[in-house]
Write an enzyme that holds these catalytic residues in place. Structure first.
Site, PDB file in Angstrom:
ATOM      1  N   TYR B 100       0.832  -1.339   0.006  1.00  0.00           N
ATOM      2  CA  TYR B 100       0.227  -0.113   0.061  1.00  0.00           C
ATOM      3  C   TYR B 100       0.633   1.125  -0.058  1.00  0.00           C
ATOM      4  O   TYR B 100       0.305   2.429  -0.177  1.00  0.00           O
ATOM      5  CB  TYR B 100      -1.060   0.208   1.115  1.00  0.00           C
ATOM      6  N   GLU B 186      -4.584 -30.919   7.337  1.00  0.00           N
ATOM      7  CA  GLU B 186      -4.586 -29.631   6.342  1.00  0.00           C
ATOM      8  C   GLU B 186      -5.627 -28.314   6.490  1.00  0.00           C
ATOM      9  O   GLU B 186      -5.363 -27.344   6.390  1.00  0.00           O
ATOM     10  CB  GLU B 186      -5.034 -30.396   5.100  1.00  0.00           C
ATOM     11  N   ASP B 238      -6.545 -34.446   2.786  1.00  0.00           N
ATOM     12  CA  ASP B 238      -7.384 -35.150   2.119  1.00  0.00           C
ATOM     13  C   ASP B 238      -6.547 -35.957   0.899  1.00  0.00           C
ATOM     14  O   ASP B 238      -5.519 -35.761   0.555  1.00  0.00           O
ATOM     15  CB  ASP B 238      -7.992 -34.063   1.146  1.00  0.00           C
TER      16      ASP B 238
END
EC number: 5.6.2.2
Lengths: 434, 361
Positions: B100, B186, B238
């Site tokens: 910024y 996860e 997963d």
């Protein structure tokens, strides 16, 4: 050459006269006399083109639509004993009957050479004058040293109606007989521009307050002699005048004029030359090709590569001599970063809490220590140096690849250097929240 | 004190860079900035690569002669200026803060990230040494207590309550634990599942999640507690290509932070699950198995080419190949098909007890 008009015929004859003068080793005179004949109802002009050159022969008139049968091919020269006179009737349809030999005049032992061609043309002087003047103005560019040319106009029999233009190569120039063709061409083109196409007798002060506003570069390209062609030489000269305004109505504005000479005679730019010029990478000189105004067709096929090479050499010559001129579009873009880069580097210096470091920086920049040195001064100094580096790199990029020092040299590995900046398609590169 | 020495050292290096640039410019030369290239893996399987050693693999040279380089140098120097100020004032800023400061020049966060990486490589330091911090994304719970910058993180007091992993990992000290192992999961959803099931009450462990691809503080924190507590670490992801990639990130490091991988990777981590074969073993119904998409297959094929799966973890590669062969994937949550607490009560404890996980030798 099929003479398409009377003007072109006159130009052709004058051009031949110039060639003869060039061949001669001494000083020559070339005169063109236009005399209007008031007696007839339709306007008539007597054109006389005479020169004191050598090497005239009937061959040059063979192009004027008659065959050579029965005519010898001797070249006349200074050692001939006679002045040969011929009458050429261009309207005669039977070619063998066009040329009539007239009685010769003896030279009576005097040693001279020359040619005079007289024509009677049904036209006004004004119709011929513009073209002939134009031709002479271009010939002046070549600065052929040995020819003094004059153009005489006689509008009547009284002496008051006669005016003369004498075209000499510039009296005050520093050229002498041994100056090379390319130097003459440079000098001639310079004057051509300063005098707005040689229409003025002296440089235009309104447009050119100093000669330095004109930048001249030149390049010569040669092709080797081979069984196919004798060696060719192409000489290119480029003149750039950077005028912000165009005060004089005579200036050509923002057009680029291209003049083409073949064998020391002006000729229109051929399609091949045009193609060669179009194919130059103009962006590398920060230029862009606009529209092309064609000035006529010309059939000869000059060597395309030679033209391109000579012109590029001339541009490179200009870049070499004038820093910052003809910066490539690429370099101009890089230069646009210079102010920001300078500002950031200045920031690194000025926001540091180490005064010794600051004075060391100031010293490297070559700024005087005891003066009040402000932000602007430092930024300006750095910006100038960056632009200078970019300009230098733009000149001849192949020659500027020096071995430069690496940052933190002791860490420099010996493995080969990769210039490909793209990482492999790293899936995690985009997904990682790093 | 150590932080200050490091800062002074970096400030000195920044000044050297500035002097070096000025010197080159004054001599009419374009500065050539050499940035070493790092990678955590390659796909050149024939050669004996040394990717695991995380040594630099070539250079890229930034010069003033290319427009793309000049822009990159501009960004790099602007970020360097900001870093100099952070270090001098002993303040911290996030990558987003830095973005910024010059959004029109930086145009995108990734531009700033790249500049920060380049500076880390040039100055040979880690990102946190530049006083550049990222917003913490990781969570921890379990049998652990530590201090960070004066604050006490007493997870033991309430072992099923999530605590945010601190961003300034270098400030973490006085780590105390009675855990028997560390479990890395996860997804946040799985983390919450375990919290709801009071997993840590029944199992003496520490549970961490990076909530997807782990950020730097999470990885640094994990590495810190692994080193200090010397506990086994298990990873539960997963059964799909992205899960596997996350596992690989913990184990080997990411490509983007390759230059720092030595300090971020956790070589001890073991793959607990879920394996493709688990779907049969635990009797998952067919509805729970989703077909691999084209993108999944492409990603899996690309990952199979990574050198470390051939040289270091061929057993992981076999499971990944099985995933591709079977053409189906499933999430951890699918294991809840039998009962909501199946994961906490049966799956995880039995795997750890029986040792049916893939470990490194």
């Amino acid at each position: 050459m099929n003479v398409s008009s009377v003007q072109k015929l006159c130009i052709h004859l004058i051009s031949s006269a110039f060639q003869r003068c060039r061949l001669s080793e001494g000083l020559c005179r070339l005169s063109v006399v236009l005399k209007s004949l008031p007696a007839s109802t339709t306007p008539m002009v007597r054109v006389s083109i005479s020169d004191t050159g050598i090497g005239c022969c009937l061959e040059e008139f063979q192009d004027l639509k008659y065959t050579r049968e029965g005519i010898g091919t001797e070249k006349w020269g200074i050692s001939d004993n006679e002045i040969y006179n011929y009458h050429l009737n261009l309207r005669e349809s039977v070619s063998a009957r066009r040329l009539t030999r007239l009685p010769s005049n003896p030279k009576n032992g005097a040693k001279f050479s020359g040619t005079e061609v007289c024509l009677f043309i049904s036209d006004t002087i004004e119709a011929l004058l513009a073209e002939i003047n134009h031709f002479f103005q271009k010939m002046l560019i070549l600065k052929i040293p040995t020819v003094a040319a004059e153009l005489v106009i006689e509008k009547g029999d009284t002496p008051g109606l006669r005016c003369e233009n004498v075209f000499l190569t510039n009296e005050c120039s520093s050229l002498h007989f041994s100056t090379s063709n390319i130097e003459r061409l440079k000098s001639g083109l310079e004057e051509y521009v300063l005098k707005h196409g040689n229409t003025l007798s002296d440089k235009c002060d309104a447009c050119f307050s100093s000669r330095e506003q004109l930048k001249i570069g030149s390049g010569v390209a040669c092709s080797m002699e081979s069984h196919r062609s004798s060696g060719l030489t192409m000489e290119a000269v480029i003149a750039i005048s950077e005028l912000s305004e165009f005060p004089c109505f005579r200036s050509c504005g923002s057009k680029t004029e291209v003049l083409h000479f073949k064998d020391f005679s002006p000729c229109p730019v051929s399609q091949t030359s045009l193609n060669a010029l179009t194919s130059i990478d103009w962006r590398s000189y920060g230029l862009a090709l606009g529209s092309i105004v064609d000035q006529g067709k010309y059939k000869t096929q000059p060597d395309r590569h030679l033209i391109k090479k000579a012109v590029k050499l001339a541009f490179d010559d200009l870049k070499e001599k004038h820093a910052g001129l003809l910066l490539s579009a690429h370099a101009v873009k890089i230069c646009s970063y210079a102010p920001d880069l300078a500002s950031t580097i200045a920031g690194l210096i000025l926001t540091s809490d180490d005064p010794e470091f600051q004075s060391e920086c100031v010293s490297i920049l070559g700024l005087k220590q005891y003066e009040e040195i402000g932000v602007e001064m430092i930024e300006d100094c750095i910006k100038k140096k960056i632009i200078s580096v970019i300009e230098t790199n733009d000149k001849k990029p192949e020659k500027c690849k020096e071995a430069a020092a690496f940052l933190f040299e002791d860490d420099c590995p010996q493995e080969p250097i990769y210039f490909d900046e793209e990482y492999e398609e790293g899936e995690d590169f985009l997904n990682s929240p790093d | 004190m150590e932080g200050n020495t490091h800062s002074r050292d970096l400030l000195r290096k920044i000044k050297e860079i500035t002097l070096w640039i000025l010197d080159n410019l004054s001599q009419g030369r374009s500065p050539l900035i050499g940035i070493q290239r790092f990678r955590t893996y390659c796909t050149d399987l024939g050669s004996n690569c040394n990717c695991s050693s995380i040594k630099p693999n070539g250079h890229e040279i930034l010069t003033f002669q290319k427009e793309s380089h000049v822009h990159r140098i501009d960004v790099l120097l602007r970020v360097l200026l900001i870093v100099q100020q952070l270090l001098q004032e002993n303040k911290h800023g996030s990558k987003r803060d830095i973005y910024y400061m010059h959004p029109s020049v930086f145009s995108d966060q990734s531009v700033v990230d790249r500049a920060i990486n380049d500076i880390c490589i040039l100055l040979q330091c880690s990102r946190h040494n530049l006083n550049v911090v990222s917003v913490g994304n990781g969570l921890v719970m379990g049998w652990l207590r530590f201090f960070e910058g004066g604050r006490k993180f007493d997870c033991i007091n309430s072992p099923n309550t999530a605590y945010t992993i601190p961003v300034l990992v270098e400030e973490v000290k006085d780590i105390v634990s009675v855990a028997q192992y560390i479990l890395v999961v996860e997804k946040e959803s799985v983390f919450q599942r375990l919290a709801n099931d009071q997993f840590c009450s029944k199992n003496r462990c520490i549970v961490i999640t990076g909530r997807g691809y782990p950020d730097v503080p999470t990885r640094r924190f994990l590495r810190l507690i692994v080193e200090q507590l010397c506990l086994p670490v298990y990873c539960l992801v997963d059964c799909d290509p992205y899960g596997f990639d996350i596992l690989a990130t913990y184990r080997f490091g990411s490509m983007q932070m390759a230059y720092d991988a030595k300090f971020l990777r956790v070589p001890q981590i073991q793959w607990l699950g879920a394996f493709p074969s688990d779907s049969d073993y635990y009797g998952l119904p067919k509805q729970c198995l989703l077909p691999l998409t084209t993108e999944d297959k492409r990603k899996t094929e690309a990952m199979l080419l990574r050198c470390y799966l051939h040289q270091e973890k061929p057993d992981w590669r076999l499971e990944l190949e099985l995933l591709l062969q079977r053409g189906v994937k499933f999430e951890i949550e699918a294991l809840s098909v039998h009962s909501l607490s199946f994961l906490s009560d049966v799956y995880i404890p039995s795997k750890i007890k029986e040792g049916t996980y893939i470990c490194h030798i």
